[in-house]
Design a protein around this motif. Structure first.
Motif, PDB file in Angstrom:
ATOM      1  N   SER A  93      33.671  47.115  53.654  1.00  0.00           N
ATOM      2  CA  SER A  93      32.620  46.375  54.351  1.00  0.00           C
ATOM      3  C   SER A  93      31.289  47.118  54.283  1.00  0.00           C
ATOM      4  CB  SER A  93      33.014  46.159  55.819  1.00  0.00           C
ATOM      5  OG  SER A  93      34.181  45.372  55.911  1.00  0.00           O
TER       6      SER A  93
ATOM      7  N   SER B 103      26.545  41.160  63.264  1.00  0.00           N
ATOM      8  CA  SER B 103      26.897  40.683  61.927  1.00  0.00           C
ATOM      9  C   SER B 103      26.108  39.439  61.557  1.00  0.00           C
ATOM     10  CB  SER B 103      28.403  40.389  61.846  1.00  0.00           C
ATOM     11  OG  SER B 103      29.162  41.551  62.081  1.00  0.00           O
TER      12      SER B 103
ATOM     13  N   LEU C 241      27.890  45.822  52.386  1.00  0.00           N
ATOM     14  CA  LEU C 241      26.604  45.696  53.069  1.00  0.00           C
ATOM     15  C   LEU C 241      25.505  46.419  52.298  1.00  0.00           C
ATOM     16  CD1 LEU C 241      24.905  44.826  55.474  1.00  0.00           C
ATOM     17  CD2 LEU C 241      25.648  46.910  56.662  1.00  0.00           C
TER      18      LEU C 241
END
Length: 275
Positions: free
Chosen positions: A18, A94, A22
């Protein structure tokens, strides 16, 4: 490469992906915006305030739903968190990050190229053949590879629980075999729709029939059902109106998105048959 995730058990084992995703997405987004601003069109672009074609709006809504359709994996995210009490803060952050990535890119792209902007954006004629854009196209493979196990692990884990994989004699072997079947299936789908002309409508169709429900319709309907309307803890008038608006808009978008996707796939199938 994506097959290697079959040896991992939960989303907690994939947390590092993750962070990599990003960082890569932020870098790519900034690079695309920079290239767009450096290479404007030779003539003034044509822009529309309102698009009268309802089917195109449905396709756009399907793409929007797919981009924000993370809801099916949220229970697994919550169960894999070391500090579950911070889930609310995490999900809000998020969505803020997602908006910060999508909105500037959309505004810059349409403001610069108007009707001429393509999807995906790097196919826009003014920038599609630039050396930097070729690098960006190649780099987009990385987020896809890293996202694959993040998206596939929750349904794989759910099926494993239903089949009682952990209670079987060789749980690791059963897990690897079951998840390998997922990889084989998704690979087959990718081969069948390997061209952009087929992939886009298929994504819109899947989004209209699945993501729209999990991201927009079900949360509203279940929230109203669980809390009720009125009373001390029930939904107030304003919140009720917002939920109804989301349900109506999402239903309309899903219907038009499905129609557009089916028509696009049918046209491609008809063209292939003619050839």
């Amino acid at each position: 490469v994506v097959w290697l995730h079959v040896f991992l058990k939960s989303l907690g084992d994939l947390a590092v992906l993750s962070y990599l995703n990003l960082g890569i997405n932020v870098t790519l987004c900034g690079a695309v915006i920079a290239q767009t601003l450096r290479h404007p069109p030779a003539t003034s672009p044509q822009r529309d305030i309102v698009v009268p074609d309802a089917l195109s709006v449905g396709g756009a809504f399907a793409s929007f739903g797919f981009a924000y359709g993370c809801h099916p994996v949220l229970p697994d995210v919550l169960s894999s968190m070391r500090r579950p009490r911070e889930f609310g803060r995490m999900i809000k952050a998020s969505f803020v990050v997602a908006l910060a990535l999508y909105v500037p890119l959309v505004i810059v792209a349409y403001a610069t190229y108007g009707r001429g902007v393509q999807s995906p954006m790097y196919e826009t004629p003014e920038i599609s053949e630039l050396p930097m854009m070729r690098v960006i196209k190649a780099a987009t493979i990385l987020p896809m590879i890293f996202t694959y196990p993040l998206v596939l692990t929750p349904p794989e884990a759910a099926l494993e629980r239903v089949l009682g994989v952990d209670e079987r004699p060789c749980p690791r072997l059963c897990r690897v075999g079951l998840r390998s079947l997922f990889v084989v299936f998704t690979t087959g789908v990718a081969i069948l729709v390997r061209t952009r002309e087929h992939f886009g409508p298929l994504v819109d169709l899947v989004s209209s029939c699945t993501s729209t429900f999990t991201a927009f319709l079900m949360p509203c309907v279940f929230g109203l059902r669980l809390r009720g309307i009125g009373g001390e803890r029930g939904v107030g008038r304003l919140e009720l109106c917002v939920n109804i608006f989301v349900i109506v808009a999402a239903s309309t978008g899903a219907i038009f998105g499905t129609i557009q996707a089916v028509e696009a796939l049918s046209a491609l199938g008809g063209g292939a048959a003619t050839r």
